[in-house]
Write an enzyme that holds these catalytic residues in place. Structure first.
Site, PDB file in Angstrom:
ATOM      1  N   UNK A  88       0.811  -1.221   0.000  1.00  0.00           N
ATOM      2  CA  UNK A  88       0.000   0.000   0.000  1.00  0.00           C
ATOM      3  C   UNK A  88       0.841   1.267   0.000  1.00  0.00           C
ATOM      4  O   UNK A  88       0.306   2.368  -0.169  1.00  0.00           O
ATOM      5  CB  UNK A  88      -0.949  -0.006   1.205  1.00  0.00           C
ATOM      6  N   LYS A 146       0.508   3.560  -3.104  1.00  0.00           N
ATOM      7  CA  LYS A 146      -0.670   4.377  -3.389  1.00  0.00           C
ATOM      8  C   LYS A 146      -0.277   5.817  -3.709  1.00  0.00           C
ATOM      9  O   LYS A 146       0.712   6.338  -3.183  1.00  0.00           O
ATOM     10  CB  LYS A 146      -1.627   4.368  -2.186  1.00  0.00           C
ATOM     11  CG  LYS A 146      -2.293   3.031  -1.945  1.00  0.00           C
ATOM     12  CD  LYS A 146      -3.161   3.041  -0.700  1.00  0.00           C
ATOM     13  CE  LYS A 146      -4.496   3.706  -0.955  1.00  0.00           C
ATOM     14  NZ  LYS A 146      -5.469   3.426   0.126  1.00  0.00           N
ATOM     15  N   ASN A 187     -15.833  11.334   1.780  1.00  0.00           N
ATOM     16  CA  ASN A 187     -14.872  11.100   2.856  1.00  0.00           C
ATOM     17  C   ASN A 187     -14.101   9.791   2.660  1.00  0.00           C
ATOM     18  O   ASN A 187     -13.668   9.162   3.612  1.00  0.00           O
ATOM     19  CB  ASN A 187     -15.591  11.071   4.209  1.00  0.00           C
ATOM     20  CG  ASN A 187     -16.647   9.990   4.273  1.00  0.00           C
ATOM     21  OD1 ASN A 187     -17.595  10.023   3.489  1.00  0.00           O
ATOM     22  ND2 ASN A 187     -16.514   9.050   5.178  1.00  0.00           N
ATOM     23  N   ASN A 188     -13.942   9.394   1.382  1.00  0.00           N
ATOM     24  CA  ASN A 188     -13.156   8.187   1.081  1.00  0.00           C
ATOM     25  C   ASN A 188     -13.635   6.970   1.873  1.00  0.00           C
ATOM     26  O   ASN A 188     -12.854   6.305   2.555  1.00  0.00           O
ATOM     27  CB  ASN A 188     -11.666   8.425   1.342  1.00  0.00           C
ATOM     28  CG  ASN A 188     -11.084   9.464   0.408  1.00  0.00           C
ATOM     29  OD1 ASN A 188     -11.570   9.668  -0.695  1.00  0.00           O
ATOM     30  ND2 ASN A 188     -10.036  10.135   0.856  1.00  0.00           N
ATOM     31  N   GLU A 189     -14.919   6.694   1.777  1.00  0.00           N
ATOM     32  CA  GLU A 189     -15.489   5.525   2.453  1.00  0.00           C
ATOM     33  C   GLU A 189     -14.769   4.258   1.988  1.00  0.00           C
ATOM     34  O   GLU A 189     -14.251   4.186   0.874  1.00  0.00           O
ATOM     35  CB  GLU A 189     -16.992   5.452   2.145  1.00  0.00           C
ATOM     36  CG  GLU A 189     -17.763   4.422   2.928  1.00  0.00           C
ATOM     37  CD  GLU A 189     -17.685   4.622   4.432  1.00  0.00           C
ATOM     38  OE1 GLU A 189     -16.816   3.971   5.054  1.00  0.00           O
ATOM     39  OE2 GLU A 189     -18.473   5.407   4.984  1.00  0.00           O
ATOM     40  N   ASP A 190     -14.736   3.248   2.864  1.00  0.00           N
ATOM     41  CA  ASP A 190     -13.978   2.029   2.570  1.00  0.00           C
ATOM     42  C   ASP A 190     -14.541   1.257   1.380  1.00  0.00           C
ATOM     43  O   ASP A 190     -13.795   0.598   0.654  1.00  0.00           O
ATOM     44  CB  ASP A 190     -13.948   1.125   3.810  1.00  0.00           C
ATOM     45  CG  ASP A 190     -13.146   1.746   4.938  1.00  0.00           C
ATOM     46  OD1 ASP A 190     -11.926   1.915   4.767  1.00  0.00           O
ATOM     47  OD2 ASP A 190     -13.730   2.075   5.982  1.00  0.00           O
ATOM     48  N   ASP A 248      -9.284  -3.354  -4.635  1.00  0.00           N
ATOM     49  CA  ASP A 248      -7.980  -2.998  -4.071  1.00  0.00           C
ATOM     50  C   ASP A 248      -6.912  -3.904  -4.663  1.00  0.00           C
ATOM     51  O   ASP A 248      -7.092  -5.116  -4.711  1.00  0.00           O
ATOM     52  CB  ASP A 248      -8.004  -3.153  -2.545  1.00  0.00           C
ATOM     53  CG  ASP A 248      -7.069  -2.174  -1.854  1.00  0.00           C
ATOM     54  OD1 ASP A 248      -5.951  -1.965  -2.365  1.00  0.00           O
ATOM     55  OD2 ASP A 248      -7.445  -1.626  -0.802  1.00  0.00           O
ATOM     56  N   ASP A 298     -11.978  -4.087   3.381  1.00  0.00           N
ATOM     57  CA  ASP A 298     -12.881  -2.955   3.157  1.00  0.00           C
ATOM     58  C   ASP A 298     -14.341  -3.346   3.363  1.00  0.00           C
ATOM     59  O   ASP A 298     -15.147  -2.544   3.843  1.00  0.00           O
ATOM     60  CB  ASP A 298     -12.696  -2.402   1.744  1.00  0.00           C
ATOM     61  CG  ASP A 298     -11.399  -1.630   1.575  1.00  0.00           C
ATOM     62  OD1 ASP A 298     -10.871  -1.138   2.592  1.00  0.00           O
ATOM     63  OD2 ASP A 298     -10.915  -1.520   0.438  1.00  0.00           O
TER      64      ASP A 298
END
Length: 340
Positions: free
Chosen positions: A17, A20, A45-48, A65, A88
């Site tokens: 990661u 990223k 809000n960049n939810e999972d 992902d 996630d």
């Protein structure tokens, strides 16, 4: 399967990661995304994962992902990448249905046996949470990468968002920190076997059990700690009414992490994450880089009422989950994240 040194990390620029893109940069280009009434999750809000309602009693949970190799064993890389992607869905309080493989394969440096072992590792993790791998897509790539597109399900009123913590809640972290530091030491060929074994055990562990236990206590919010580091993901959990007070002395780190950190084995992603978080905590300095270390297959952050926190912690510990209460949700302060 036994760990094999197949030199996977040797052929990639950044591991796991830590590869990223900067979270700050992404935020500036994603403002065109639109919402519909059926999309229950917040895109701001960049939810999972996304939560999309398809009937009064059913919503689909979807996430994707993929990562570059963070270890040198193909089987273990596949298992870790799968655990990272599945997390996630668990962070949303949902159940995994199935998954699709996503593969970029470097045919110049790896033979097809690497791909076979990688897919076996991922398949074993998906089976562990009672789901199926149902296909996938593979391309040739100059760097190896692997991940999953995961579909889950949840009742539309029962998914757990990441930014709905309540004042007075305790924040439980379910895995120690430091995989970014240890993987950087591995890439530099400076990680000893003891610390490699510790890192592997940590990253391969699914967040499935932790999520199931947390749901019994009706958490007000959940997320997981991955590429943006502890502070970056806490930032995503903020709302206009709250701040987080972090208990620095309670933060758990994998054995060896501080030793390698003091040797300067710090991933570039940690510095990017530090810049991302500075607007919330202006006095943050490089001494706090450990809190910005990009995690791969990190633990859950569970926001839970103070009255339930100790019982939840005990249930997690009973399942050999290395959980700790690391923070408290407080009224909005001048700094959104306070380190005490």
């Amino acid at each position: 399967m036994q760990y094999k040194n197949q030199n996977l990390t040797h052929f990639v620029k950044a591991a796991g990661u830590a590869a990223k893109l900067s979270p700050g940069g992404l935020k500036t280009i994603l403002n065109f995304m639109q919402k519909t009434p059926a999309l229950l999750s917040d895109i701001g809000n960049n939810e999972d994962a996304s939560v999309y309602q398809i009937s009064p009693d059913l919503a689909l949970v979807q996430t994707l992902d993929f990562i570059t190799p963070i270890v040198d064993s193909a089987y273990h890389f596949g298992a870790i990448a799968a655990a990272n992607a599945l997390s996630d869905v668990f962070a949303m309080g949902a159940e995994v249905i199935n998954a699709l493989n996503i593969v970029g394969f470097d045919t110049c440096n790896h033979d097809l046996n690497i791909l076979k072992e990688l897919l076996e590792g991922a398949n074993d993790k998906v089976k562990e949470c009672n789901a199926l791998v149902v296909g996938g897509h593979t391309i040739e790539s100059t760097e190896l990468f692997f991940g999953l597109s995961v579909t889950g399900k949840v009742h539309p009123s029962k998914f757990i968002a990441n930014n709905t913590s309540k004042i007075g809640d305790c924040i439980i972290l379910t895995k120690p920190l430091g995989t970014g530091i240890l993987s950087t030491a591995l890439k530099a060929q400076m990680l000893n076997q003891k610390h490699l074994d510790i890192m592997l055990k940590n990253m391969i562990e699914l967040n499935y059990k932790a999520s199931q236990i947390a749901l019994k206590f009706h958490p007000s919010a959940m997320s997981d700690v991955t590429g943006f580091g502890l502070l970056g993901h806490l930032k995503e959990m903020l709302n206009k009414n709250i701040s987080f007070e972090i208990f620095e002395s309670e933060l758990p780190f994998l054995d060896g992490v501080k030793e390698y950190f003091n040797m300067g084995l710090i991933p570039a992603g940690a510095y990017k994450n530090l810049e991302f978080i500075k607007e919330l905590t202006p006095d943050l300095n490089e001494e706090k880089l450990l809190l910005c270390d990009p995690q791969t297959s990190g633990g859950l952050l569970i926001s839970i009422s103070e009255k339930d926190s100790l019982e939840c912690l005990k249930k997690l510990e009973d399942e050999n989950i290395q959980a700790k209460i690391i923070a408290k949700v407080v009224n909005k302060q001048e700094n959104d994240i306070i380190i005490s």
